[in-house]
Scaffold this motif. Structure first.
Motif, short mmCIF file in Angstrom:
data_model
loop_
_atom_site.label_atom_id
_atom_site.label_comp_id
_atom_site.label_asym_id
_atom_site.label_seq_id
_atom_site.Cartn_x
_atom_site.Cartn_y
_atom_site.Cartn_z
N GLY A 1 0.79 -1.23 0.00
CA GLY A 1 0.00 0.00 0.00
C GLY A 1 0.81 1.27 0.00
O GLY A 1 0.26 2.37 0.01
N VAL A 2 2.15 1.16 0.01
CA VAL A 2 3.02 2.34 0.04
C VAL A 2 3.73 2.47 -1.31
O VAL A 2 4.20 1.47 -1.87
CB VAL A 2 4.05 2.21 1.18
CG1 VAL A 2 5.04 3.38 1.15
CG2 VAL A 2 3.35 2.15 2.52
N SER B 1 5.21 8.23 -1.68
CA SER B 1 4.68 8.44 -0.33
C SER B 1 5.71 8.08 0.73
O SER B 1 5.78 8.72 1.78
CB SER B 1 3.40 7.61 -0.12
OG SER B 1 3.66 6.22 -0.21
N LEU B 2 6.55 7.07 0.46
CA LEU B 2 7.58 6.71 1.45
C LEU B 2 8.61 7.82 1.57
O LEU B 2 8.98 8.21 2.68
CB LEU B 2 8.24 5.40 1.04
CG LEU B 2 9.26 4.86 2.06
CD1 LEU B 2 9.12 3.36 2.24
CD2 LEU B 2 10.68 5.20 1.65
N ILE B 3 9.07 8.34 0.42
CA ILE B 3 10.06 9.42 0.45
C ILE B 3 9.49 10.65 1.16
O ILE B 3 10.17 11.30 1.95
CB ILE B 3 10.52 9.76 -0.97
CG1 ILE B 3 11.36 8.60 -1.55
CG2 ILE B 3 11.33 11.06 -0.99
CD1 ILE B 3 11.68 8.75 -3.02
N GLN B 4 8.21 10.95 0.89
CA GLN B 4 7.59 12.10 1.52
C GLN B 4 7.50 11.92 3.04
O GLN B 4 7.73 12.85 3.81
CB GLN B 4 6.18 12.32 0.95
CG GLN B 4 5.48 13.59 1.45
CD GLN B 4 6.26 14.84 1.09
OE1 GLN B 4 6.61 15.05 -0.06
NE2 GLN B 4 6.53 15.68 2.10
N SER B 5 7.20 10.69 3.48
CA SER B 5 7.11 10.44 4.92
C SER B 5 8.48 10.57 5.58
O SER B 5 8.58 11.05 6.71
CB SER B 5 6.53 9.04 5.18
OG SER B 5 7.45 8.01 4.84
N VAL B 6 9.53 10.16 4.88
CA VAL B 6 10.89 10.32 5.40
C VAL B 6 11.24 11.80 5.50
O VAL B 6 11.79 12.26 6.52
CB VAL B 6 11.91 9.57 4.52
CG1 VAL B 6 13.34 9.88 4.96
CG2 VAL B 6 11.67 8.07 4.56
N THR C 1 8.25 6.69 9.97
CA THR C 1 7.93 6.85 8.55
C THR C 1 7.08 5.69 8.05
O THR C 1 6.78 4.75 8.79
CB THR C 1 9.22 6.93 7.69
OG1 THR C 1 9.81 5.62 7.60
CG2 THR C 1 10.23 7.89 8.30
N GLN C 2 6.74 5.74 6.77
CA GLN C 2 5.96 4.67 6.16
C GLN C 2 6.81 3.45 5.82
O GLN C 2 6.34 2.55 5.14
CB GLN C 2 5.27 5.19 4.89
CG GLN C 2 4.11 6.10 5.18
CD GLN C 2 3.30 6.41 3.93
OE1 GLN C 2 3.59 5.94 2.83
NE2 GLN C 2 2.28 7.22 4.10
N CYS C 3 8.03 3.41 6.34
CA CYS C 3 8.82 2.17 6.22
C CYS C 3 8.16 1.06 7.03
O CYS C 3 8.44 -0.12 6.80
CB CYS C 3 10.25 2.40 6.70
SG CYS C 3 11.22 3.40 5.56
N GLU C 4 7.32 1.42 7.96
CA GLU C 4 6.47 0.44 8.66
C GLU C 4 5.06 1.01 8.75
O GLU C 4 4.87 2.16 9.16
CB GLU C 4 6.98 0.12 10.06
CG GLU C 4 6.07 -0.87 10.79
CD GLU C 4 6.52 -1.21 12.19
OE1 GLU C 4 5.64 -1.41 13.06
OE2 GLU C 4 7.73 -1.27 12.43
N VAL C 5 4.08 0.22 8.36
CA VAL C 5 2.68 0.63 8.48
C VAL C 5 1.88 -0.53 9.08
O VAL C 5 2.22 -1.70 8.93
CB VAL C 5 2.07 1.03 7.12
CG1 VAL C 5 2.71 2.29 6.59
CG2 VAL C 5 2.18 -0.09 6.11
#
Length: 489
Positions: free
Chosen positions: A70-71, A75-80, A125-129
């Motif tokens: 789902g990532v 979106s992952l880069i933005q969350s970082v 971050t979105q590295c874990e959801v």
């Protein structure tokens, strides 16, 4: 409703296990890979935690190889980037080299431990959801909540029934074909068609053929019908002239074998269904290996991995916070810690780590909240100077609300505040003409831990002048004060 994808091979294996009355368990699998902790999956009605697969490729570089379900890379880069902007951690650079495969390089700052940075990425971050799942379906026009196992059993039984219907249809077709081919063999082999030359009408021809074919009706699987006779009459001369009796017999024999095989499969439809599933897995299974690695994740508490910042306390001016520069006391906290402020008059508050906040010039203790910490307090109840002692933990509270450790009265204040065990106090009494002992030893460990709003135990019936921590063990002739709930002779 949220249903996660599962692995093709594992679904087939589970179906086979169900048909064999063996236990099975299904866990999600994602095309984009990643890591999966399904400890709370609850057969499709709980939640899962998914992580990016990250490699430490250098002392300073972490590379994201696979994304959580789902990532997206964006979106992952933005969350970082958001986490960096909020000060959760620092990075030198973020580079996206993604093409056919995911490759996002995160470069740590000097001195940052890559293992710690990995935990920070999973925490902030979105590295874990976390994904909540709910298998709410429509069954018989009604919404029902089922489990993955129940859905698989239902679908497997449906497949079994479908295969049975397919076999019955194939059997019917094979028997009808054998029926027609056997009549053709008799019609041509016995040269019934030659008798048609003497017939004056179509109806008479039908009757002649019917009467002839009735001789073999007992070996036919179906009764001789009008349609069967008409099909015989429509046979072309070309087909009759080229008819090969031996080839026709071979075809009939093959049809018999087919019919026998179909009947055998129908008698053991479960085995047939298992064989059908095995063939599908053999044909397509190599294309669908498990991509998501199942792994139990260590619980990452953001409080533990969050960056620690220096919090200053200016006792003289009464300010506390990250931006207090003229502090004469300081300690390190994260943004997730909470602070307990206790004042001389017995008031206390639990607050978040502030930028800069006035907590009062009469604050005597500021510490990070720990619900396991035992506090020891001795206080004057009021102007009479009668002392009470109590032990408590700070457990239940509303942030920023001011509470009182004891009723607010004139003269009421804290004489001693400490934490932990092994505290011995020397209690000095107000001098009076007939006083026999001017001081005594009070042992806090003999006092039970109660609620924070409890009044506590009276230290002595005498008025107390001062309290200090005892440095020497009491002399044998010196008697310790006993708590009211205990007694010694």
């Amino acid at each position: 409703t949220r249903i996660l994808p599962h692995n093709f091979n594992e679904v087939i294996d589970a179906q086979i296990s169900f048909l064999k009355n063996k236990p099975f368990k299904l866990l999600p699998d994602f095309l984009n890979g990643g890591l999966l902790d399904a400890g709370q999956y609850e057969d499709g009605n709980g939640k899962v935690r998914v992580r990016a697969r990250i490699e430490i490729t250098d002392e300073k570089i972490l590379t994201v190889r696979q994304l959580p379900f789902g990532v997206t890379t964006e979106s992952l880069i933005q969350s970082v980037q958001d986490a960096v902007n909020k000060g959760k951690f620092k990075l030198s650079s973020i580079d996206d080299f993604t093409a056919e495969k995911v490759e996002i390089e995160l470069k740590a700052t000097r001195g940052m431990d890559p293992e710690k940075l990995l935990k920070l990425l999973y925490a902030f971050t979105q590295c874990e959801v976390s994904i909540s799942v709910n298998m709410l379906l429509i069954q018989s026009n009604q919404p029902v909540q089922l489990t993955v196992s129940e859905v698989l059993r239902h679908n497997t039984l449906g497949l079994k029934d479908l295969l049975k219907q397919e076999l019955l249809l194939s059997l019917e077709q094979a028997r009808k074909k054998w029926h027609l081919r056997r009549m053709e063999m008799y019609f041509i082999g016995e040269k019934i068609y030659q008798k048609l030359e003497a017939c004056d009408s179509y109806e008479e021809a039908l009757e002649v053929v019917k009467n002839a074919v009735l001789h073999i009706e007992s070996v036919l699987p179906f009764p001789v019908m009008q349609d069967d006779i008409e099909k015989l009459l429509t046979l072309q001369i070309k087909r009759i002239s080229r008819y090969d009796l031996k080839e026709s017999q071979k075809e009939l024999d093959k049809l018999k074998v087919t019919i026998s095989s179909l009947n055998k499969s129908l008698k053991d439809i479960t085995r047939y269904t298992i064989a059908y599933l095995d063939k599908i897995k053999e044909k397509y299974g190599l294309n669908y290996p498990r991509r998501t690695k199942i792994k139990r994740f260590d619980e990452i508490r953001v409080q533990d991995v969050a960056e620690k910042q220096k919090v200053g306390w200016d006792r003289k001016e009464g300010f506390l916070g990250l931006n207090v520069k003229s502090a004469n006391a300081s300690f390190f906290c994260s943004a997730y810690d909470k602070m307990v402020v206790i004042r001389k008059d017995g008031s206390y508050q639990v607050i978040r780590v502030p930028e800069k906040q006035f907590i009062g010039k009469n604050a005597i203790s500021v510490e990070k909240l720990n619900s396991e910490t035992v506090h020891n307090v001795v206080y004057w109840e009021g102007a009479t100077r009668v002392c009470y002692a109590k032990r408590f933990r700070v457990e239940k509270f509303i942030l920023d609300r001011e509470y009182n450790l004891f009723p607010a009265k004139k003269g009421a204040k804290i004489l001693h505040l400490s934490q932990g065990e092994g505290i011995r106090l020397e209690i000095s009494f107000v001098p009076t003409p007939r006083i026999r002992k001017s001081s005594d030893i009070y042992i806090f460990d003999d006092l039970s831990i109660k609620g924070i709003q409890a009044r506590g135990n009276k230290v002595s019936s005498k008025s107390v002048q001062s309290v200090k921590v005892a440095t020497n063990i009491a002399h044998p002739e010196q008697e310790s004060l006993l708590l009211p709930e205990k007694s010694e002779n």
